[in-house]
Write a protein that holds these residues in place. Structure first.
Motif, PDB file in Angstrom:
ATOM      1  N   GLU A   1      16.117  22.016 -45.282  1.00  8.03           N
ATOM      2  CA  GLU A   1      15.242  23.075 -45.794  1.00  8.03           C
ATOM      3  C   GLU A   1      16.067  24.288 -46.223  1.00  8.03           C
ATOM      4  O   GLU A   1      15.799  24.891 -47.275  1.00  8.03           O
TER       5      GLU A   1
ATOM      6  N   ALA B   1      17.822  23.471 -49.530  1.00  3.60           N
ATOM      7  CA  ALA B   1      16.888  23.557 -50.657  1.00  3.60           C
ATOM      8  C   ALA B   1      16.642  25.011 -51.032  1.00  3.60           C
ATOM      9  O   ALA B   1      16.651  25.371 -52.215  1.00  3.60           O
ATOM     10  N   SER B   2      16.454  25.848 -50.034  1.00  2.00           N
ATOM     11  CA  SER B   2      16.199  27.268 -50.270  1.00  2.00           C
ATOM     12  C   SER B   2      17.400  27.943 -50.932  1.00  2.00           C
ATOM     13  O   SER B   2      17.242  28.729 -51.872  1.00  2.00           O
TER      14      SER B   2
ATOM     15  N   GLU C   1      17.610  26.784 -54.551  1.00  2.18           N
ATOM     16  CA  GLU C   1      16.538  27.323 -55.380  1.00  2.18           C
ATOM     17  C   GLU C   1      16.630  28.839 -55.543  1.00  2.18           C
ATOM     18  O   GLU C   1      16.564  29.361 -56.665  1.00  2.18           O
TER      19      GLU C   1
ATOM     20  N   TYR D   1      14.337  18.877 -51.848  1.00  2.00           N
ATOM     21  CA  TYR D   1      12.900  18.817 -51.560  1.00  2.00           C
ATOM     22  C   TYR D   1      12.401  17.372 -51.581  1.00  2.00           C
ATOM     23  O   TYR D   1      11.562  16.997 -50.756  1.00  2.00           O
TER      24      TYR D   1
ATOM     25  N   TYR E   1       6.813  21.011 -49.640  1.00  2.48           N
ATOM     26  CA  TYR E   1       7.982  20.484 -50.347  1.00  2.48           C
ATOM     27  C   TYR E   1       7.608  20.093 -51.779  1.00  2.48           C
ATOM     28  O   TYR E   1       8.346  20.388 -52.720  1.00  2.48           O
ATOM     29  N   GLN E   2       6.472  19.421 -51.942  1.00  3.66           N
ATOM     30  CA  GLN E   2       6.037  19.020 -53.276  1.00  3.66           C
ATOM     31  C   GLN E   2       5.750  20.254 -54.131  1.00  3.66           C
ATOM     32  O   GLN E   2       6.115  20.308 -55.297  1.00  3.66           O
TER      33      GLN E   2
ATOM     34  N   ALA F   1       7.156  23.119 -53.820  1.00  2.00           N
ATOM     35  CA  ALA F   1       8.461  23.718 -54.129  1.00  2.00           C
ATOM     36  C   ALA F   1       9.146  22.986 -55.280  1.00  2.00           C
ATOM     37  O   ALA F   1       9.891  23.610 -56.052  1.00  2.00           O
ATOM     38  N   ILE F   2       8.906  21.695 -55.407  1.00  2.00           N
ATOM     39  CA  ILE F   2       9.471  20.967 -56.551  1.00  2.00           C
ATOM     40  C   ILE F   2       8.877  21.523 -57.851  1.00  2.00           C
ATOM     41  O   ILE F   2       9.613  21.787 -58.812  1.00  2.00           O
TER      42      ILE F   2
ATOM     43  N   SER G   1      10.407  24.849 -58.512  1.00  2.00           N
ATOM     44  CA  SER G   1      11.789  24.737 -58.983  1.00  2.00           C
ATOM     45  C   SER G   1      11.837  24.408 -60.470  1.00  2.00           C
ATOM     46  O   SER G   1      12.639  24.978 -61.216  1.00  2.00           O
TER      47      SER G   1
END
Length: 191
Positions: A104, A107-108, A111, A124, A139-140, A142-143, A146
């Motif tokens: 996590e 990913a952060s 991004e 993600y 997560y979805q 966040a995709i 992104s």
């Protein structure tokens, strides 16, 4: 001395040694955290890494690596270095909560800090596959975010639509619907 007595003695010695290692690793972890709370970040990193190097099989080792990554991310303003340590957790200690937290964080960083949206999406997607099931909607989402950040609005719409199909009860539904409309607006389309 009978064989069973010798084996029992050896087993007891191994257990005592393991308990001593865990106790020492725990003490070092506490020492490192104390240094961190005193704002001695570089020294705390040194002690956290000592835990990992000296006691790699202990339950404290992945926690120590996580703290190193967090320190580089939050206190030493070095996201690339933080990524190294978070990635090491996902490779060396891939099971458990610590690996999910590390992924996590990766990913952060990708991004938000580095604006490397492709790598953020990869993290993600891995989190959807193996992260906390209760957070798969996030997560979805966040995709989609992104892809929007990357300026790939059509793909953002696809990802937000996937989110709406898979997670219709999520609290993020209104935001996903808004972002779909926003993506169309930015593309000068009002489908």
């Amino acid at each position: 001395m009978p064989l069973t007595a010798k084996l029992s003695s050896v087993l007891l010695a191994v257990l005592m040694l393991a308990a001593g290692c865990s106790s020492r690793a725990s003490s070092l972890l506490q020492e490192a955290e104390s240094l961190w709370f005193q704002n001695h970040y570089k020294e705390s990193v040194r002690v956290f890494l000592h835990v990992v190097d000296r006691y790699p099989e202990s339950k404290e080792a992945p926690i120590a690596l996580l703290r190193v990554g967090e320190t580089f991310m939050l206190n030493l303003a070095d996201p690339e270095k933080a990524l190294e340590y978070f990635a090491r957790i996902t490779t060396d200690y891939p099971e458990g909560k610590t690996a999910v937290i590390a992924r996590e964080a990766m990913a952060s960083i990708y991004e938000i800090s580095l604006k490397d949206y492709e790598r953020a999406v990869i993290q993600y997607q891995k989190l959807i596959e193996s992260g906390n099931p209760a957070n798969r909607d996030r997560y979805q989402f966040a995709i989609g975010r992104s892809y929007y950040g990357k300026g790939t609005f059509q793909q953002a719409i696809v990802e937000y639509s996937t989110f709406l199909e898979r997670y219709p009860g999520s609290e993020l539904v209104p935001e996903a619907e808004y972002q779909i409309g926003n993506s169309y607006f930015v593309m000068n389309r009002c489908d």
